[in-house]
Each structure stands twice: as C-alpha cells, then as structure tokens.
Write an enzyme that holds these catalytic residues in place. Structure first.
Site, PDB file in Angstrom:
ATOM      1  N   ASP A 319       0.857  -1.185   0.000  1.00  0.00           N
ATOM      2  CA  ASP A 319       0.000   0.000   0.000  1.00  0.00           C
ATOM      3  C   ASP A 319       0.894   1.236   0.000  1.00  0.00           C
ATOM      4  O   ASP A 319       2.102   1.157   0.219  1.00  0.00           O
ATOM      5  CB  ASP A 319      -0.931  -0.019   1.208  1.00  0.00           C
ATOM      6  CG  ASP A 319      -2.277   0.625   0.903  1.00  0.00           C
ATOM      7  OD1 ASP A 319      -2.321   1.554   0.066  1.00  0.00           O
ATOM      8  OD2 ASP A 319      -3.288   0.217   1.509  1.00  0.00           O
ATOM      9  N   TRP A 320       0.295   2.387  -0.217  1.00  0.00           N
ATOM     10  CA  TRP A 320       1.059   3.595  -0.537  1.00  0.00           C
ATOM     11  C   TRP A 320       1.749   4.212   0.689  1.00  0.00           C
ATOM     12  O   TRP A 320       1.117   4.419   1.726  1.00  0.00           O
ATOM     13  CB  TRP A 320       0.126   4.610  -1.174  1.00  0.00           C
ATOM     14  CG  TRP A 320       0.078   4.597  -2.676  1.00  0.00           C
ATOM     15  CD1 TRP A 320       0.032   5.706  -3.488  1.00  0.00           C
ATOM     16  CD2 TRP A 320       0.060   3.475  -3.572  1.00  0.00           C
ATOM     17  NE1 TRP A 320       0.004   5.332  -4.822  1.00  0.00           N
ATOM     18  CE2 TRP A 320       0.020   3.964  -4.897  1.00  0.00           C
ATOM     19  CE3 TRP A 320       0.101   2.102  -3.386  1.00  0.00           C
ATOM     20  CZ2 TRP A 320       0.005   3.143  -6.022  1.00  0.00           C
ATOM     21  CZ3 TRP A 320       0.088   1.262  -4.506  1.00  0.00           C
ATOM     22  CH2 TRP A 320       0.041   1.791  -5.788  1.00  0.00           C
TER      23      TRP A 320
END
Length: 605
Positions: A319-320
């Site tokens: 995820d970012w």
C-alpha cells in the site's frame, strides 16, 4: 548479452549496443523477460520497483511538479528516476484528453535507453466517490453504484458485466492495472473503507470479488486485460475502534473473536479467479501468530501465508507510503511504517523486500534501493526475482507490442450510451427499501403516485419536477423527500476528512429536523449508506426509509415513483445503537446486538 546477475553499469550501458530481440512477439514471454533483464542496469531495474501517483497536465499535456501531493514532474519520473509504473491521480475532463496524455507518456518512455513502456494503474473511478486517497469520481466514465451497492444487488453476472465494461473503458485510455477490487470484510461498522467493499459476508464478498476479477482480466492476462491488484491481504476490516490505518491512531487490527482465518475466505476465491496482483494493507495484526508489524513488512504474512500457503506467484505491491514521510495538502503525512517506525527508510525498504513484496506503492526513491543493493544488504538475485514478475506483467499485457491507444476508440468507448445505461440501471437496482409504512387509508407509502405535490431536500428540484409538482414548503406537499449522508465525525486533518470515521449517530439537529418534517407531511428519507448509519431515532417517525449506495436523483426517484422495482438487499447490518457498535467484535461478522436491520434485509413492491 550480459546475464542479469552481471548487471552492466550505467556508463557501460551508454555505449553498449542494444539487443532488440526482447521485442520479438514470437518468442515465449519468459525468454523475452530474460533477454531484457540481462541488458538492464541496476538503475533501470530499481525504477521498476516504485509505483506512485502521477497527474495529467492541462489539456492532456505531461505534467510538471505537483506541490499539493509533492510529486516530481513527469520528465523527472521517466528520465530521472527511470520509473515505469504509475497510479493516475484525479479525474479527467474527457476520455480524449486521457488517451492523448497516455500516448504522450508512452512516447516519453519509448525514448529512454531500452524503451520500457509504462504500466498505468488506477483506483476505482466508476462511482460517486471523491477521495484522492482511495477512489476517484467517475468523470467521463460510466457511473455505477459503489462496490457496496454492487453487493446490495448481489448478482455475480451483473458484477462480471460491470468488470467487463470497466475493463473496456480503462483499456481505451491506457489504464492497465486496477488497484481493486477491495474484498476486505466490513465487520467493523465504523471503518471508513467499507463503501469500497462487498460488505460483511465472506461468501458474498468472495463470489462477487471473483466475478469482478473475471470481468477485468478475462480468462487469463493478455493484451485485452486489465490486471487486478486485489486488496487488502489478509483482510483489512478488523480495525480497532474502526479507525483507518492510513493514520497512526488506526494502525492496529484486532481479533477478539479469534477470527483471523475468516477474513482470508474472499481471497481464496480471488486466487481461484486468477487475480494477478495483491496489495497488503497498512494495518498491523495484534494478538495473532503473525509478527506485529504492518502487513507490507510482514514476512510471516507475505511469504509464509501468501507465497507458501496459497502459492501466489504474482506481483505483491505494498500500500502507498510505507517507507518515507510525505506532505499532503500542506500537512505532514508520516510513513505508514506501523510497528517499524523506529527503523530508517533504508531499513524499512530492506524489511519489505525480505517480507517478499515486489513493489513499493506510493514511493519514488529508487536511489535508496540502488544503495541497498550496492552495499550488499539485498542481493541482486533478490532484485531480479521481483524484476522478472514486473517485466512479465508488462509483456503479458502486450505493452511492449502495442503501447499506444486509439484516441478515437477512447472517445467511442468511454461513457458510451450503452455503458451509461447499464450503470444507471445498477444504481436503481442497488437502492434498498428499508421501511415502507402504511397510511391510514391502508396503502403503503411507496411507490409514490406521479403528479403529487413534492417537497424536496437534497434532490435537484428540476429533476423532481419530472415526477411531481415541486412545492416550496412541507405544509404544501403531499410528501417530503429528504436525502441524507450517513454520519461521521469530522477530523482536524483535512485529508483525514475524506475518510468517514467515528460515530454512526446522526446529530440532534438532523434528527430533530427530520422529525419536524415528518410531523407536517409524510416523509421519505433516503440515506447514502457509505457506512451503516444508525436510523433508530427516526425509523418510527418517517413514512419510509431507503438506502442508496451511490445513485443519481433520477435513479432514486425512478424507484420511489415505481418506475423501477427495488432489488437492493443490505450487504451489512445496520446497528440499532452506538453502544452495540462499541461492543461489536471487529473481526466477527454480524456481531452487533439486536441490529435494527439485518444483513439481507430489503423490501420490494
């Protein structure tokens, strides 16, 4: 041609002739991968490992630096950092401009030394969401209900049809990876991300998630596919107090019901459907057999569970923003390095690679990876392992053979009449009738009769005028129609307010206003159920309550006035009180005491 284990230096590469045989489409993909990988410098390999946000410039031009999200210019990304994977941020005014921008982007990539094409990804962009952290509004694309609305319809054929339409629209403008579906289970009623899930049932989420994947990818990944990055492994729903792990106060996932395994069930269906990529979530598991660090850093989850137990050999992208701190909308946004906050960015990167992930979402620091390899902290063989997966996906998608899109086809395809009609029909089908009281004359409130006098709030009066006579006060009306948004607790951080968290109770002002209306005229309340609102304070006062999951005013009124038969069934429980919510075990479905409306509830007429 040098072997990948003998990576040439950038200086040597500058003068070395390029063997173009990796572009020969008649060769097996694995051979093409090896022929390309063997010619890549460490710098070029490192660029593969980073996928971050990119924006369109004005009028479809390539963008300069973006101060709002701290993004470099497109030229810096491609020629400076040698990156080839990007997530398109924001909506576009038209499919034509998106397609033209995409072709300019690929043109820039084609001029690099090896001409490796860009793989462009997107968060969901077919519904009513407008959250730069997780989803974009539809813009030129056909407009559908939110994923939770697809679950309210509960039809695998319809969901696969949606996936196929979305695939055609994505493909037309060059979007080749869907950063979805999100198949987390909505077992914590306060969690902000459930609107993008298929709800609370593992069985329904698995069946619909698999159909979604089939629609986007087809029978196997190929030039007509959009790869799916299914998320968030191993299930992001059991958030402590319903807080989201984008933020430090939501970093813990808890399992008081000892129900970790239950959240894996939808992913098992996704693996069977052939999902090409997986995204682990930010959260860190508490009180389980797994290491108490964020899932992106978690070797026991990525290697032990995903790679070894489930034999998944596709791409794993974090995820970012797990590695470096950032600034978003002028506010500091620390790395979501939950459980490893004490580690340096370099040490975090090593831990992600050791965990078994292939790509760093939301990061653009290939120089750090280069340093790690050159220091010997991570072997080049480990880098090549992930590089092969990332290159193989580009070849499977046909990007080396046909990187450009047909702009005229994009104009014909995106948001065409057929696709918009299908989306509008789904909006109507997802609307869920929760109550429908009977008048003193013995007739149910819904459907409403055409031509009656209508007082509206939250509905465009011009749209409503097509169904009845719009009046200016409740006292003049035969019925009032009021649209509400499910409640949430505002936060001080502007970006966090895109994530609807906190209380599910309507404030006293809203409750009193609805009751006052209902005392004057029969009142129909429509609630956008992006989270399970507590309707207990008004359920006994209003004539009817319906829930929507993303629907235009016309879609709603078509259902209320009987032009379309309601089909929606609740994909999650609606709790009766916040006390029940607070007592709910976050990892256990259907666990609120005495829910006001149970999973699967929905009336028709």
């Amino acid at each position: 041609m040098p072997e990948s284990s003998e990576t040439m230096t950038a200086d040597a590469a500058a003068s070395a002739p390029i063997d173009p045989s990796f572009r020969d489409a008649s060769l097996p993909i694995d051979e093409r991968v090896e022929r390309l990988l063997g010619q890549m410098t460490l710098e070029e390999k490192a660029g593969l490992f980073f996928q971050t946000m990119i924006t369109m410039g004005e009028d479809g031009q390539l963008a300069g630096a973006d101060a709002t999200f701290g993004l470099p210019s497109t030229d810096d990304y491609i020629n400076g950092l040698q990156m080839t994977h990007f997530n398109l941020l924001g909506s576009a005014p038209s499919a034509e401009l998106m397609a033209e921008w995409h072709n300019r982007l690929q043109g820039l990539a084609a001029k690099t030394r090896l001409g490796i094409p860009v793989t462009l990804s997107s968060d969901p962009r077919h519904s009513f969401s407008d959250n730069p952290g997780v989803a974009m509004n539809a813009g030129p694309f056909s407009e559908w209900p939110e994923t939770l609305g697809l679950a309210a319809i509960g039809d695998t054929e319809l969901v696969e049809r949606f996936g196929d339409i979305a695939r055609q629209e994505y493909l037309a403008v060059g979007l080749r990876v869907a950063l979805h579906p999100q198949i987390d289970l909505a077992t914590e009623p306060r969690w902000s991300r459930q609107v993008n899930t298929f709800g609370e049932s593992a069985e329904l989420s698995g069946a619909l998630g698999a159909a979604y994947i089939r629609g986007f990818q087809g029978p196997e990944i190929g030039p007509e596919s959009v790869s799916t990055m299914t998320k968030h492994f191993p299930g992001g729903g059991p958030q402590k107090d319903g807080e989201d792990p984008h933020f430090a106060h939501g970093r813990e996932q808890v399992y008081p019901g000892d129900n970790f395994e239950h959240h894996l069930k939808p992913f098992e269906d996704a693996f069977e459907a052939g999902t090409s990529q997986i995204m682990p979530y930010y959260g860190m598991p508490i009180g389980t057999e797994y290491e108490e660090v964020g899932f992106g850093f978690n070797k026991s989850v990525i290697t032990g569970l995903l790679r070894e137990r489930y034999k998944f050999d596709g791409i794993v992208c974090t995820d970012w923003g797990l590695i470096t701190d950032a600034e978003i909308m002028g506010q500091p946004f620390p790395a979501r390095a939950w459980g490893v906050e004490h580690l340096s960015p370099r040490e975090r990167m090593v831990k992600v690679l050791e965990a078994g992930a292939d790509q760093f979402g939301g990061e653009d620091v290939p120089e750090l990876l280069i340093e790690i390899v050159r220091s010997g902290d991570v072997s080049e063989a480990r880098i090549d392992e992930s590089a092969r997966r990332l290159l193989r996906e580009k070849f499977r998608l046909g990007l080396f053979d046909a990187p450009l899109v047909d702009v005229a086809n994009a104009v014909r395809t995106v948001g065409n009449e057929e696709f918009r009609a299908a989306g509008a029909a789904a909006q109507r089908a997802a609307i869920t009738v929760l109550t429908n009281s009977t008048s003193d004359a013995g007739a149910p409130t819904l459907p409403l009769a055409r031509g009656i006098r209508v007082y509206v709030e939250g509905v465009d009066a011009e749209v409503a005028a097509g169904y009845g006579t719009v009046v200016g006060t409740p006292a003049e009306a035969d019925v009032a129609i009021v649209r509400l948004q499910a409640p949430f607790t505002p936060r001080e951080n502007h970006f966090e307010n895109f994530f609807h968290q906190g209380s599910l109770d309507f404030d006293a002002e809203t409750v009193n206003h609805v009751r006052a209306l209902a005392a004057v005229v029969p009142t129909v309340v429509d609630v956008f159920l992006d989270r399970p609102a507590i309707l207990t304070p008004i359920v006994g006062d209003v004539a009817a309550i319906v829930g929507n999951f993303g629907a235009s005013g016309a879609a709603l009124l078509d259902v209320l006035f009987g032009e379309f038969t309601p089909r929606g069934k609740l994909p999650m429980e609606l709790p009766s009180s916040m006390a029940a919510v607070e007592a709910n075990r976050p990892d256990v479905p259907f666990d609120t005491k005495d829910p006001l409306f149970r999973f699967g509830h929905g009336l028709s007429y």
